[in-house]
Design an enzyme around this catalytic site. Structure first.
Site, short mmCIF file in Angstrom:
data_model
loop_
_atom_site.label_atom_id
_atom_site.label_comp_id
_atom_site.label_asym_id
_atom_site.label_seq_id
_atom_site.Cartn_x
_atom_site.Cartn_y
_atom_site.Cartn_z
N ASP A 170 0.85 -1.23 0.00
CA ASP A 170 -0.10 0.13 0.05
C ASP A 170 0.52 1.19 0.00
O ASP A 170 0.97 2.22 0.93
CB ASP A 170 -0.93 0.07 1.39
CG ASP A 170 -2.00 1.08 0.98
OD1 ASP A 170 -2.31 1.48 0.11
OD2 ASP A 170 -2.72 1.34 2.06
N LEU A 171 1.63 1.33 -0.93
CA LEU A 171 2.65 2.57 -1.03
C LEU A 171 1.76 3.74 -1.57
O LEU A 171 1.36 4.08 -2.58
CB LEU A 171 3.71 2.47 -1.97
CG LEU A 171 4.75 3.22 -2.28
CD1 LEU A 171 5.50 3.37 -1.02
CD2 LEU A 171 5.66 2.97 -3.57
#
Length: 242
Positions: A170-171
């Protein structure tokens, strides 16, 4: 300091911890009420993460309870399917963070993890060292502090992890922390080690770009592509090629 991984079975759950930093971690460490009673609960936030900041013998730490997101959260708040201890969200993230620490990459150091099994499901918690004097990249954008230099540093930060095959699930701009001394990546839930491949690296960068766009970066910053995204990609590519 070399990590000393230990596992303790208790009525309150199974605990994995770094004995080199905290020689005696029990299930009560994962209860915010325990820290509140000791006057050691700094803050407790809501949101999907259920995050609390606690003062431990190992220093200030972040206690996070794993919560589900999306539509499924309406029916299942925090339970996950049991597929074995090593596959629990908390143990997997703890061990990935331990690997990251061994590479001396900037991320929170893991202190302890717990799961509580309930038949075919489980709940989970994680304690990591707190990163002081930090604000998120999203906050920097909102405060008009995101410029070309910070963008280049962000790109270089991501590249350092990608060079080691570390994929962040979940950058986004909320998971990049900025301090006066350095930048960090946080929240490696569902992260993984992957074989080098351009496809997943570019997809990771695209996710970060979507996050900035969703937060209104193109509206806040004139010529966002040239002023911010171009320098970020430059910092990334330069570090990848170093």
């Amino acid at each position: 300091m070399m990590m000393q991984e230990q596992i303790r079975e208790e009525a309150g759950g199974t605990v994995l911890f770094d004995a080199s930093r905290a020689p005696a971690v029990g299930a009560d460490w994962f209860d915010p009420g325990y820290w509140r009673g000791r006057g050691a609960l700094q803050t407790q936030g809501g949101g999907r993460g259920g995050v609390a900041v606690i003062d431990t013998l190992a220093g200030a730490c972040v206690l996070r309870h794993y919560h589900r997101g999306g539509l499924i959260a309406r029916f299942n708040r925090d339970s996950y399917l049991w597929t074995g201890a090593a596959h629990t969200r908390s143990f997997a993230e703890f061990r990935l963070l331990a690997h990251i620490a061994s590479l001396e990459l900037p991320a929170p150091a893991p202190l302890a993890a717990r799961y509580r099994r309930h038949g075919l499901s489980y709940t989970a918690d994680l304690i990591t060292r707190r990163i002081d004097d930090a604000r998120t990249l999203a906050q920097c954008l909102a405060d008009h502090r995101l410029d070309a230099d910070l963008a280049r540093e962000t790109g270089a930060l991501v590249a350092r992890f990608h060079r080691e095959g570390i994929w962040h699930a979940d950058l986004n701009a909320h998971n990049v922390l900025v301090t006066p001394q350095a930048l960090y990546l946080i929240d490696f839930d569902r992260g993984a080690l992957r074989k080098p491949a351009e496809a997943w690296r570019l997809a990771n960068l695209a996710r970060l770009r979507r996050s900035l766009v969703k937060l209104g970066a193109p509206e806040r910053i004139p010529d966002f592509q040239a002023a911010i995204w171009g320098p970020l990609v430059y910092g990334y590519e330069r570090t990848m090629g170093a």
